[in-house]
Design an enzyme around this catalytic site. Sequence first.
Site, PDB file in Angstrom:
ATOM      1  N   ASP A   9       0.880  -1.160   0.000  1.00 11.67           N
ATOM      2  CA  ASP A   9       0.000   0.000   0.000  1.00 11.67           C
ATOM      3  C   ASP A   9       0.933   1.229   0.000  1.00 11.67           C
ATOM      4  O   ASP A   9       2.145   1.104   0.213  1.00 11.67           O
ATOM      5  CB  ASP A   9      -0.874  -0.071   1.262  1.00 11.67           C
ATOM      6  CG  ASP A   9      -1.513   1.248   1.564  1.00 11.67           C
ATOM      7  OD1 ASP A   9      -2.200   1.764   0.679  1.00 11.67           O
ATOM      8  OD2 ASP A   9      -1.301   1.783   2.678  1.00 11.67           O
ATOM      9  N   ASP A  11      -0.094   5.114   1.086  1.00 14.53           N
ATOM     10  CA  ASP A  11      -0.290   6.068   2.185  1.00 14.53           C
ATOM     11  C   ASP A  11      -0.234   5.381   3.540  1.00 14.53           C
ATOM     12  O   ASP A  11      -0.940   4.385   3.769  1.00 14.53           O
ATOM     13  CB  ASP A  11      -1.652   6.766   2.033  1.00 14.53           C
ATOM     14  CG  ASP A  11      -1.693   7.638   0.799  1.00 14.53           C
ATOM     15  OD1 ASP A  11      -0.990   8.650   0.773  1.00 14.53           O
ATOM     16  OD2 ASP A  11      -2.421   7.281  -0.148  1.00 14.53           O
TER      17      ASP A  11
HETATM   18  C1  LIG Z   1      -8.715  10.567   0.975  1.00 14.18           C
HETATM   19  C2  LIG Z   1      -7.965   9.285   1.080  1.00 14.18           C
HETATM   20  N1  LIG Z   1      -6.941   9.047   0.235  1.00 14.18           N
HETATM   21  C3  LIG Z   1      -6.222   7.886   0.288  1.00 14.18           C
HETATM   22  C4  LIG Z   1      -6.521   6.900   1.222  1.00 14.18           C
HETATM   23  C5  LIG Z   1      -5.729   5.624   1.264  1.00 14.18           C
HETATM   24  O1  LIG Z   1      -4.831   5.498   0.229  1.00 14.18           O
HETATM   25  P1  LIG Z   1      -3.868   4.201   0.198  1.00 14.18           P
HETATM   26  O2  LIG Z   1      -4.639   3.155  -0.536  1.00 14.18           O
HETATM   27  O3  LIG Z   1      -2.641   4.649  -0.536  1.00 14.18           O
HETATM   28  O4  LIG Z   1      -3.568   3.871   1.603  1.00 14.18           O
HETATM   29  C6  LIG Z   1      -7.568   7.105   2.128  1.00 14.18           C
HETATM   30  C7  LIG Z   1      -7.891   6.056   3.103  1.00 14.18           C
HETATM   31  O5  LIG Z   1      -8.862   6.113   3.827  1.00 14.18           O
HETATM   32  C8  LIG Z   1      -8.314   8.306   2.055  1.00 14.18           C
HETATM   33  O6  LIG Z   1      -9.347   8.539   2.894  1.00 14.18           O
HETATM   34 MG   LIG Z   2      -2.792   3.121   3.323  1.00 12.39          MG
END
Ligand SMILES: Cc1ncc(COP(=O)(O)O)c(C=O)c1O
Ligand SMILES: [Mg+2]
Length: 247
Positions: A9, A11
């Site tokens: 993943d 973030d």
């Molecule tokens: C606005 C937003 N962007 C990104 C993410 C998650 O992104 P990733 O799949 O890179 O963890 C979230 C997760 O809740 C989110 O709320």
């Molecule tokens: Mg994440």
Amino acid sequence: MARYLLAFDFDHTLIDANSDVYIIKLAPNGELPAEIKDLYKDTGWIEYMGQIFKYLHKNGSKQSDILSCMSEIPLTEGMRELLDFTSKAGCFEHIIISDSNSVFINHILATHSLSVVMAGIFTNPAEFNDAGCLTLQGYHSQDWCSLSTVNMCKGHILKNFIDMKRKSGIEYASVLYVGDGYNDLCPSLELRPQDFVFPRVGFKLHKLITKMSKENKPVDMSALTARIKQWESGLDILETVKSFSLQ
Ligand SMILES: Cc1ncc(COP(=O)(O)O)c(C=O)c1O
Ligand SMILES: [Mg+2]
């Protein structure tokens, strides 16, 4: 030589922040108007992010401001060491599956000189339009998975990648899935007993998996057959990785 897939993943996993949240600091006073905040849904944030990017553009943020802001985000502790090791070991492939967007991810990887390490980046496609406003689209449109957002079922993406590799003659001895969020549960359920899921301690995926073992919610715990290894730093993952590259 046995081959391994490391699926990350992005973030709060590879990087120690949520890129979509971090960018809000460019808004006037670092605040969004209520009509944009109200667009956020757990089932998908494409429209919400699109409106944030329009709002930043309207308020004078340039492409260079957005990219410099992304460059500030640090990698999560220990990820550099993990990737240094696995990229040199020769038996690991690396992919990213993220519900952020391609502009953020590509820029952050380039900032940290990690672009070449990745065999695939599965995320929402984004680009700056002619006016200099960042725009994005969903990765796909799905209605089969209630654990995922409508624009991204990470389990489906992981399964497709592994199937595609199998057709080209590559069968992974183990798949290692590293994540933190609710949207990382579906891909964790795709894993086999010889695979590993690494939920980040203190984050949603870890809480979900711990709770599932007591309550069987949101899915039956028996559906999760992979080995579970919690992590706080990339160095915890490196420990596991070193144990099987020695085998
Ligand atoms: C606005 C937003 N962007 C990104 C993410 C998650 O992104 P990733 O799949 O890179 O963890 C979230 C997760 O809740 C989110 O709320
Ligand atoms: Mg994440």
